[in-house]
Design a protein around this motif. Structure first.
Motif, PDB file in Angstrom:
ATOM      1  N   VAL A  78       0.857  -1.179   0.000  1.00  0.00           N
ATOM      2  CA  VAL A  78       0.000   0.000   0.000  1.00  0.00           C
ATOM      3  C   VAL A  78       0.893   1.229   0.000  1.00  0.00           C
ATOM      4  O   VAL A  78       1.659   1.449   0.957  1.00  0.00           O
ATOM      5  CB  VAL A  78      -0.951   0.019   1.214  1.00  0.00           C
ATOM      6  CG1 VAL A  78      -1.856   1.246   1.151  1.00  0.00           C
ATOM      7  CG2 VAL A  78      -1.791  -1.259   1.263  1.00  0.00           C
ATOM      8  N   ASP A  79       0.825   2.033  -1.058  1.00  0.00           N
ATOM      9  CA  ASP A  79       1.640   3.225  -1.157  1.00  0.00           C
ATOM     10  C   ASP A  79       0.977   4.386  -0.405  1.00  0.00           C
ATOM     11  O   ASP A  79      -0.200   4.306  -0.019  1.00  0.00           O
ATOM     12  CB  ASP A  79       1.836   3.599  -2.631  1.00  0.00           C
ATOM     13  CG  ASP A  79       3.143   4.330  -2.882  1.00  0.00           C
ATOM     14  OD1 ASP A  79       3.869   4.581  -1.898  1.00  0.00           O
ATOM     15  OD2 ASP A  79       3.427   4.665  -4.046  1.00  0.00           O
ATOM     16  N   ASP A  80       1.731   5.466  -0.232  1.00  0.00           N
ATOM     17  CA  ASP A  80       1.225   6.599   0.536  1.00  0.00           C
ATOM     18  C   ASP A  80      -0.022   7.231  -0.078  1.00  0.00           C
ATOM     19  O   ASP A  80      -0.849   7.800   0.645  1.00  0.00           O
ATOM     20  CB  ASP A  80       2.316   7.679   0.669  1.00  0.00           C
ATOM     21  CG  ASP A  80       3.491   7.212   1.517  1.00  0.00           C
ATOM     22  OD1 ASP A  80       3.312   6.242   2.283  1.00  0.00           O
ATOM     23  OD2 ASP A  80       4.578   7.809   1.400  1.00  0.00           O
ATOM     24  N   ASP A  81      -0.170   7.152  -1.400  1.00  0.00           N
ATOM     25  CA  ASP A  81      -1.330   7.757  -2.062  1.00  0.00           C
ATOM     26  C   ASP A  81      -2.533   6.829  -2.115  1.00  0.00           C
ATOM     27  O   ASP A  81      -3.554   7.147  -2.730  1.00  0.00           O
ATOM     28  CB  ASP A  81      -0.974   8.222  -3.474  1.00  0.00           C
ATOM     29  CG  ASP A  81      -0.442   7.092  -4.356  1.00  0.00           C
ATOM     30  OD1 ASP A  81      -0.576   5.909  -3.973  1.00  0.00           O
ATOM     31  OD2 ASP A  81       0.114   7.388  -5.431  1.00  0.00           O
ATOM     32  N   GLY A  82      -2.430   5.666  -1.474  1.00  0.00           N
ATOM     33  CA  GLY A  82      -3.543   4.719  -1.439  1.00  0.00           C
ATOM     34  C   GLY A  82      -3.489   3.652  -2.513  1.00  0.00           C
ATOM     35  O   GLY A  82      -4.330   2.744  -2.538  1.00  0.00           O
ATOM     36  N   THR A  83      -2.507   3.721  -3.411  1.00  0.00           N
ATOM     37  CA  THR A  83      -2.350   2.678  -4.428  1.00  0.00           C
ATOM     38  C   THR A  83      -2.036   1.345  -3.759  1.00  0.00           C
ATOM     39  O   THR A  83      -1.185   1.276  -2.866  1.00  0.00           O
ATOM     40  CB  THR A  83      -1.213   3.042  -5.400  1.00  0.00           C
ATOM     41  OG1 THR A  83      -1.551   4.254  -6.086  1.00  0.00           O
ATOM     42  CG2 THR A  83      -0.968   1.943  -6.418  1.00  0.00           C
ATOM     43  N   ARG A  84      -2.727   0.287  -4.190  1.00  0.00           N
ATOM     44  CA  ARG A  84      -2.508  -1.051  -3.640  1.00  0.00           C
ATOM     45  C   ARG A  84      -2.059  -1.996  -4.755  1.00  0.00           C
ATOM     46  O   ARG A  84      -2.652  -2.012  -5.834  1.00  0.00           O
ATOM     47  CB  ARG A  84      -3.787  -1.597  -2.990  1.00  0.00           C
ATOM     48  CG  ARG A  84      -4.306  -0.784  -1.823  1.00  0.00           C
ATOM     49  CD  ARG A  84      -5.325  -1.588  -1.015  1.00  0.00           C
ATOM     50  NE  ARG A  84      -6.390  -2.122  -1.833  1.00  0.00           N
ATOM     51  CZ  ARG A  84      -7.549  -1.491  -2.063  1.00  0.00           C
ATOM     52  NH1 ARG A  84      -7.760  -0.298  -1.547  1.00  0.00           N
ATOM     53  NH2 ARG A  84      -8.479  -2.057  -2.808  1.00  0.00           N
ATOM     54  N   VAL A  85      -1.037  -2.778  -4.468  1.00  0.00           N
ATOM     55  CA  VAL A  85      -0.520  -3.733  -5.446  1.00  0.00           C
ATOM     56  C   VAL A  85      -0.365  -5.094  -4.784  1.00  0.00           C
ATOM     57  O   VAL A  85       0.353  -5.219  -3.784  1.00  0.00           O
ATOM     58  CB  VAL A  85       0.834  -3.279  -6.024  1.00  0.00           C
ATOM     59  CG1 VAL A  85       1.330  -4.295  -7.053  1.00  0.00           C
ATOM     60  CG2 VAL A  85       0.724  -1.893  -6.658  1.00  0.00           C
ATOM     61  N   ARG A  86      -1.040  -6.114  -5.326  1.00  0.00           N
ATOM     62  CA  ARG A  86      -0.822  -7.496  -4.903  1.00  0.00           C
ATOM     63  C   ARG A  86       0.187  -8.113  -5.868  1.00  0.00           C
ATOM     64  O   ARG A  86      -0.037  -8.133  -7.083  1.00  0.00           O
ATOM     65  CB  ARG A  86      -2.110  -8.320  -4.931  1.00  0.00           C
ATOM     66  CG  ARG A  86      -3.197  -7.838  -3.991  1.00  0.00           C
ATOM     67  CD  ARG A  86      -4.322  -8.865  -3.892  1.00  0.00           C
ATOM     68  NE  ARG A  86      -3.989  -9.904  -2.927  1.00  0.00           N
ATOM     69  CZ  ARG A  86      -4.419 -11.169  -3.011  1.00  0.00           C
ATOM     70  NH1 ARG A  86      -5.150 -11.557  -4.032  1.00  0.00           N
ATOM     71  NH2 ARG A  86      -4.089 -12.049  -2.082  1.00  0.00           N
ATOM     72  N   VAL A  87       1.300  -8.614  -5.330  1.00  0.00           N
ATOM     73  CA  VAL A  87       2.365  -9.183  -6.153  1.00  0.00           C
ATOM     74  C   VAL A  87       2.160 -10.694  -6.208  1.00  0.00           C
ATOM     75  O   VAL A  87       2.545 -11.429  -5.298  1.00  0.00           O
ATOM     76  CB  VAL A  87       3.747  -8.835  -5.586  1.00  0.00           C
ATOM     77  CG1 VAL A  87       4.844  -9.323  -6.532  1.00  0.00           C
ATOM     78  CG2 VAL A  87       3.879  -7.326  -5.353  1.00  0.00           C
ATOM     79  N   ILE A  88       1.554 -11.149  -7.291  1.00  0.00           N
ATOM     80  CA  ILE A  88       1.205 -12.561  -7.424  1.00  0.00           C
ATOM     81  C   ILE A  88       2.394 -13.366  -7.942  1.00  0.00           C
ATOM     82  O   ILE A  88       2.725 -14.433  -7.433  1.00  0.00           O
ATOM     83  CB  ILE A  88      -0.024 -12.714  -8.327  1.00  0.00           C
ATOM     84  CG1 ILE A  88      -1.235 -12.049  -7.640  1.00  0.00           C
ATOM     85  CG2 ILE A  88      -0.325 -14.182  -8.630  1.00  0.00           C
ATOM     86  CD1 ILE A  88      -2.431 -11.895  -8.524  1.00  0.00           C
ATOM     87  N   VAL A  89       3.051 -12.846  -8.965  1.00  0.00           N
ATOM     88  CA  VAL A  89       4.230 -13.489  -9.532  1.00  0.00           C
ATOM     89  C   VAL A  89       5.254 -12.401  -9.847  1.00  0.00           C
ATOM     90  O   VAL A  89       4.901 -11.308 -10.296  1.00  0.00           O
ATOM     91  CB  VAL A  89       3.898 -14.263 -10.826  1.00  0.00           C
ATOM     92  CG1 VAL A  89       5.123 -15.036 -11.313  1.00  0.00           C
ATOM     93  CG2 VAL A  89       2.739 -15.213 -10.621  1.00  0.00           C
ATOM     94  N   GLY A  90       6.533 -12.710  -9.628  1.00  0.00           N
ATOM     95  CA  GLY A  90       7.587 -11.768  -9.943  1.00  0.00           C
ATOM     96  C   GLY A  90       7.923 -10.858  -8.771  1.00  0.00           C
ATOM     97  O   GLY A  90       7.462 -11.070  -7.646  1.00  0.00           O
ATOM     98  N   GLU A  91       8.720  -9.857  -9.043  1.00  0.00           N
ATOM     99  CA  GLU A  91       9.144  -8.906  -8.021  1.00  0.00           C
ATOM    100  C   GLU A  91       8.647  -7.506  -8.369  1.00  0.00           C
ATOM    101  O   GLU A  91       8.622  -7.116  -9.543  1.00  0.00           O
ATOM    102  CB  GLU A  91      10.667  -8.885  -7.903  1.00  0.00           C
ATOM    103  CG  GLU A  91      11.250 -10.201  -7.403  1.00  0.00           C
ATOM    104  CD  GLU A  91      12.741 -10.105  -7.128  1.00  0.00           C
ATOM    105  OE1 GLU A  91      13.208  -8.978  -6.838  1.00  0.00           O
ATOM    106  OE2 GLU A  91      13.420 -11.138  -7.199  1.00  0.00           O
ATOM    107  N   PHE A  92       8.261  -6.764  -7.323  1.00  0.00           N
ATOM    108  CA  PHE A  92       7.772  -5.409  -7.544  1.00  0.00           C
ATOM    109  C   PHE A  92       7.875  -4.623  -6.244  1.00  0.00           C
ATOM    110  O   PHE A  92       7.468  -5.105  -5.180  1.00  0.00           O
ATOM    111  CB  PHE A  92       6.311  -5.435  -8.028  1.00  0.00           C
ATOM    112  CG  PHE A  92       5.800  -4.092  -8.469  1.00  0.00           C
ATOM    113  CD1 PHE A  92       6.202  -3.544  -9.676  1.00  0.00           C
ATOM    114  CD2 PHE A  92       4.925  -3.369  -7.673  1.00  0.00           C
ATOM    115  CE1 PHE A  92       5.750  -2.304 -10.080  1.00  0.00           C
ATOM    116  CE2 PHE A  92       4.472  -2.139  -8.065  1.00  0.00           C
ATOM    117  CZ  PHE A  92       4.876  -1.597  -9.280  1.00  0.00           C
TER     118      PHE A  92
END
Length: 302
Positions: A147-161
């Motif tokens: 969860v980034d400061d601006d509210g962006t949410r990223v689920r990392v299913i495969v790979g790196e991020f």
């Protein structure tokens, strides 16, 4: 940094699959080089049990890998190797069909009768077409969410991020598979390896993706018709966005925010011989797979 151009957008088309499951197909059974190493992408989303309960009874796979990502409801699965299990909301399964497997997938809705999930097919390179089949089942709780400061949410299913690694590994296509939500009004940039093919699939909300044909900050879809180039805003559900080469993708979320999958992988660039759920390199290999199905030798001993 270079923005990846939007080279095509399309709306997923309704189709029937399995024993009569109603779903939407974003791509598949067309030009396999288009999104190499990916072959097919289906969005199975329904609120009427009669549209999905008949499921996907026993069927074969050879030469590919499949990833199933469930958002609502459950999918019960079983295979010719004796594996059984259930995928619930947020869970992921990556199946390497390799030399051959028979399996079934039977969706069941949640308490409200809703069913929603995605299935992606990834090709296997020639030297792994006949590898030993295997499964990776991952519970939603084991998938990293940033969860980034601006509210962006990223689920990392495969790979790196963003410093996190997805729990699914050892995949031939070395893909990156992200489930991203960008809040209303937020503009966000995501880096992608230059040498990967990439697409986004919008399934909630709306937004605009930057196009390299315009200056940074002008967020438009490009559509080529003959020699004319027409520009229009991009928004809407069940929309596939196919990107050209570059180092980043920029999105501007609409009034309700936007949620999409961002998927990329290294192209295999090998010949494809494809019939239904079997994908090989040559017609002879495809015919051998069909002969194996007929004579009962499709499933190889472990």
């Amino acid at each position: 940094m270079s923005i990846r151009p939007v080279i095509e957008t399309r709306t997923a088309r309704p189709t029937l699959e399995g024993a009569g499951v109603k779903l939407h197909r974003a791509f598949g059974f067309q030009d396999p080089s288009e999104l190499d190493p990916f072959l097919l992408f289906d969005d199975f989303r329904n609120e009427r049990p009669e549209d999905y309960m008949r499921g996907f009874p026993w069927h074969p796979h050879r030469g590919i890998e499949t990833i199933t990502y469930v958002l609502a409801g459950t999918v019960e699965h079983g295979d010719s190797l004796g594996n059984t299990g259930r995928l619930g909301s947020g869970d992921v399964q990556w199946m390497t069909a390799g030399s051959g497997i028979m399996h079934q997938e039977m969706p069941q809705g949640n308490a409200k009768g809703q069913m929603h999930g995605f299935q992606l097919w990834a090709n296997l390179p020639s030297h792994l077409k006949m590898t030993t089949p295997r499964y990776q089942d991952v519970k939603g709780a084991d998938i990293s969410e940033i969860v980034d400061d601006d509210g962006t949410r990223v689920r990392v299913i495969v790979g790196e991020f963003w410093g996190k690694k997805g729990p699914v590994d050892g995949i031939a296509a070395e893909p990156q598979y992200l489930d991203i939500f960008v809040p209303a009004g937020v503009k966000k940039t995501f880096k992608i390896d230059t040498y990967r093919r990439a697409f986004a699939y919008v399934f909630e909300g709306s937004g605009r993706f930057a196009d390299a044909s315009r200056p940074t900050g002008v967020l438009l879809e490009k559509e080529v018709m003959g020699q004319e180039v027409h520009m229009r805003d991009l928004s809407g559900d069940r929309t596939l966005i196919r990107f050209g080469t570059g180092e980043e993708v920029t999105v501007q979320a609409g009034d309700e925010g936007i949620r999409f999958l961002l998927i990329s992988g290294a192209p295999i660039e090998e010949p494809v011989a494809w019939h239904g759920p079997i994908v090989m390199n040559t017609k002879a290999e495809l015919m051998q797979a069909m002969a194996d199905l007929r004579n009962g030798t499709f499933i190889r001993p472990a």
